[in-house]
Design a protein around this motif. Structure first.
Motif, PDB file in Angstrom:
ATOM      1  N   GLU A   1       0.832  -1.203   0.000  1.00 38.00           N
ATOM      2  CA  GLU A   1       0.000   0.000   0.000  1.00 38.00           C
ATOM      3  C   GLU A   1       0.870   1.259   0.000  1.00 38.00           C
ATOM      4  O   GLU A   1       0.564   2.232  -0.696  1.00 38.00           O
ATOM      5  N   HIS A   2       1.947   1.230   0.776  1.00 40.08           N
ATOM      6  CA  HIS A   2       2.877   2.366   0.769  1.00 40.08           C
ATOM      7  C   HIS A   2       3.472   2.556  -0.621  1.00 40.08           C
ATOM      8  O   HIS A   2       3.553   3.687  -1.126  1.00 40.08           O
ATOM      9  N   ASN A   3       3.897   1.468  -1.255  1.00 34.86           N
ATOM     10  CA  ASN A   3       4.528   1.566  -2.563  1.00 34.86           C
ATOM     11  C   ASN A   3       3.549   2.015  -3.633  1.00 34.86           C
ATOM     12  O   ASN A   3       3.897   2.778  -4.538  1.00 34.86           O
ATOM     13  N   LEU A   4       2.305   1.586  -3.526  1.00 41.63           N
ATOM     14  CA  LEU A   4       1.303   2.019  -4.507  1.00 41.63           C
ATOM     15  C   LEU A   4       0.932   3.484  -4.316  1.00 41.63           C
ATOM     16  O   LEU A   4       0.497   4.145  -5.268  1.00 41.63           O
ATOM     17  N   ALA A   5       1.114   4.003  -3.114  1.00 36.26           N
ATOM     18  CA  ALA A   5       0.875   5.443  -2.905  1.00 36.26           C
ATOM     19  C   ALA A   5       1.906   6.260  -3.691  1.00 36.26           C
ATOM     20  O   ALA A   5       1.588   7.355  -4.188  1.00 36.26           O
ATOM     21  N   LEU A   6       3.117   5.743  -3.836  1.00 37.83           N
ATOM     22  CA  LEU A   6       4.125   6.415  -4.663  1.00 37.83           C
ATOM     23  C   LEU A   6       3.679   6.447  -6.119  1.00 37.83           C
ATOM     24  O   LEU A   6       3.899   7.429  -6.831  1.00 37.83           O
TER      25      LEU A   6
ATOM     26  N   GLU B   1       0.671   6.609  -7.187  1.00 34.32           N
ATOM     27  CA  GLU B   1      -0.370   7.619  -7.362  1.00 34.32           C
ATOM     28  C   GLU B   1       0.234   9.002  -7.557  1.00 34.32           C
ATOM     29  O   GLU B   1      -0.311   9.825  -8.302  1.00 34.32           O
ATOM     30  N   GLU B   2       1.364   9.262  -6.927  1.00 36.01           N
ATOM     31  CA  GLU B   2       2.056  10.536  -7.157  1.00 36.01           C
ATOM     32  C   GLU B   2       2.585  10.602  -8.586  1.00 36.01           C
ATOM     33  O   GLU B   2       2.531  11.652  -9.238  1.00 36.01           O
ATOM     34  N   LEU B   3       3.093   9.474  -9.074  1.00 37.90           N
ATOM     35  CA  LEU B   3       3.553   9.422 -10.468  1.00 37.90           C
ATOM     36  C   LEU B   3       2.397   9.603 -11.438  1.00 37.90           C
ATOM     37  O   LEU B   3       2.548  10.206 -12.501  1.00 37.90           O
ATOM     38  N   ARG B   4       1.238   9.092 -11.067  1.00 38.97           N
ATOM     39  CA  ARG B   4       0.076   9.180 -11.958  1.00 38.97           C
ATOM     40  C   ARG B   4      -0.311  10.641 -12.224  1.00 38.97           C
ATOM     41  O   ARG B   4      -0.731  10.981 -13.327  1.00 38.97           O
ATOM     42  N   LYS B   5      -0.135  11.497 -11.230  1.00 38.65           N
ATOM     43  CA  LYS B   5      -0.441  12.911 -11.411  1.00 38.65           C
ATOM     44  C   LYS B   5       0.502  13.535 -12.438  1.00 38.65           C
ATOM     45  O   LYS B   5       0.085  14.323 -13.289  1.00 38.65           O
TER      46      LYS B   5
END
Length: 333
Positions: free
Chosen positions: A241-246, A248-252
């Motif tokens: 979950e922590h890694n997927l939050a990163l 989401e930042e890339l997705r922006k």
């Protein structure tokens, strides 16, 4: 397709390479017909570098590539083959054997399985602690002199080992994991490669799909029995979950550039040095088609700074391999 040169001693290759390991079940069951179609699509798009290992599914991957490449001109692609990793029944790693006699024997089997008279880049997959790297590279040098190998490569080795190997025979490239969340290579290895004029073929550029923009926590809870990611610390429930939050930042950032997360992550790796060639582990035409535009994606200095702030070095949680395998790597995470 743009091209790059693998250092001052290596060949000219496509700006993206195709990593074939996933086509032999490393990440769950793969479709043979789709895998072959993906190889064909890559070649048709101008991809010239294809990477495999003689231990991928105990030779299955080489046989698959032989079938896919059968009707293609031999000078239209380059084969990069790793060797030396031993397997136990069931497919789990069982150590390394990089003795000269093993290197020569393994190449004989690879040439037969691949249906070719030479391998373009031949490399030990890991350092064999029982065999000096000088002996291993010396054996490959003899194969070069015999016309059975074109270039000598390395895989997952540290700066000192690279220097010792390069002193025996010019090294074309080091293959090593390099991605936004696997950046240990930047400390000593990448500067050494630049100093010596050695290229880098980067695998794991999407961290086995974790930073592709397609992975979800739901997929993590139901890994296939044959999917190596079930053992990966970065995919573990307390890390994913922590890694997927990163991601989401890339997705922006990707949305602002009108590209996908995968394209952004691949382009970031390519932007780190002109002699870096990302290997895309696509096993379907759909994933290949998404990855290919990354070869044309040039990131600005401002975009690179944004990416660095979103995913700084060391921000991922979990090692890139299970702890039992980390000791065999040239560098850590």
């Amino acid at each position: 397709m743009q091209t790059r040169i693998l250092g001052k001693n290596g060949p000219t290759v496509s700006a993206l390479g195709l990593g074939a390991m996933g086509m032999s079940g490393a990440y769950g069951v793969a479709d043979r017909g789709e895998s072959i179609a993906t190889v064909h699509a890559a070649l048709d798009a101008g991809v010239t570098l294809i990477d495999t290992g003689d231990f991928y599914a105990a030779g299955h991957n080489e046989l698959l590539l032989a079938e896919a490449l059968r009707d293609r001109p031999r000078d239209s692609y380059l084969l990069s083959v790793k060797t030396g990793l031993l397997l136990r029944p069931g497919g789990m790693p069982g150590g390394n054997d990089a003795r000269p006699e093993a290197i020569r024997s393994n190449l004989t089997y690879s040439l037969t399985r691949l249906g070719t008279d030479h391998v373009d880049i031949y490399r030990p997959a890991r350092l064999d602690p029982a065999v000096p790297i000088e002996e291993t590279v010396g054996a490959i040098k003899e194969l070069v002199e015999a016309g059975l190998v074109r270039y000598v490569g390395l895989s997952e080795m540290n700066a000192e080992t690279i220097r010792r190997a390069h002193a025996v025979h010019p090294i074309s490239d080091l293959q090593i994991e390099y991605s936004l969340i696997s950046r240990a290579v930047e400390t000593e290895v990448l500067p050494t490669l630049r100093e010596l004029g050695i290229g880098l073929t980067a695998y794991g550029v999407l961290s086995r799909g974790l930073i592709s923009g397609h992975w979800t926590t739901e997929r993590t809870t139901r890994p296939a029995d044959s999917d190596h990611r079930a053992l990966s610390p970065r995919f573990a429930a307390d890390n994913v979950e922590h890694n997927l939050a990163l991601v989401e930042e890339l997705r922006k950032i990707a949305a602002a550039r009108d590209c996908t997360v995968a394209q952004l992550a691949i382009a970031w790796v390519a932007a780190q040095d002109p002699a870096v060639v990302p290997l895309v582990g696509a096993r379907t035409r759909t994933r290949l088609a998404e990855a290919l535009p990354a070869a044309q994606l040039e990131l600005t200095a401002d975009e690179l700074a944004l990416i660095e702030r979103a995913v700084p070095a060391g921000s991922a949680r979990g090692d890139r391999y299970p702890s039992a395998f980390m000791a065999n790597l040239g560098v850590g995470n």
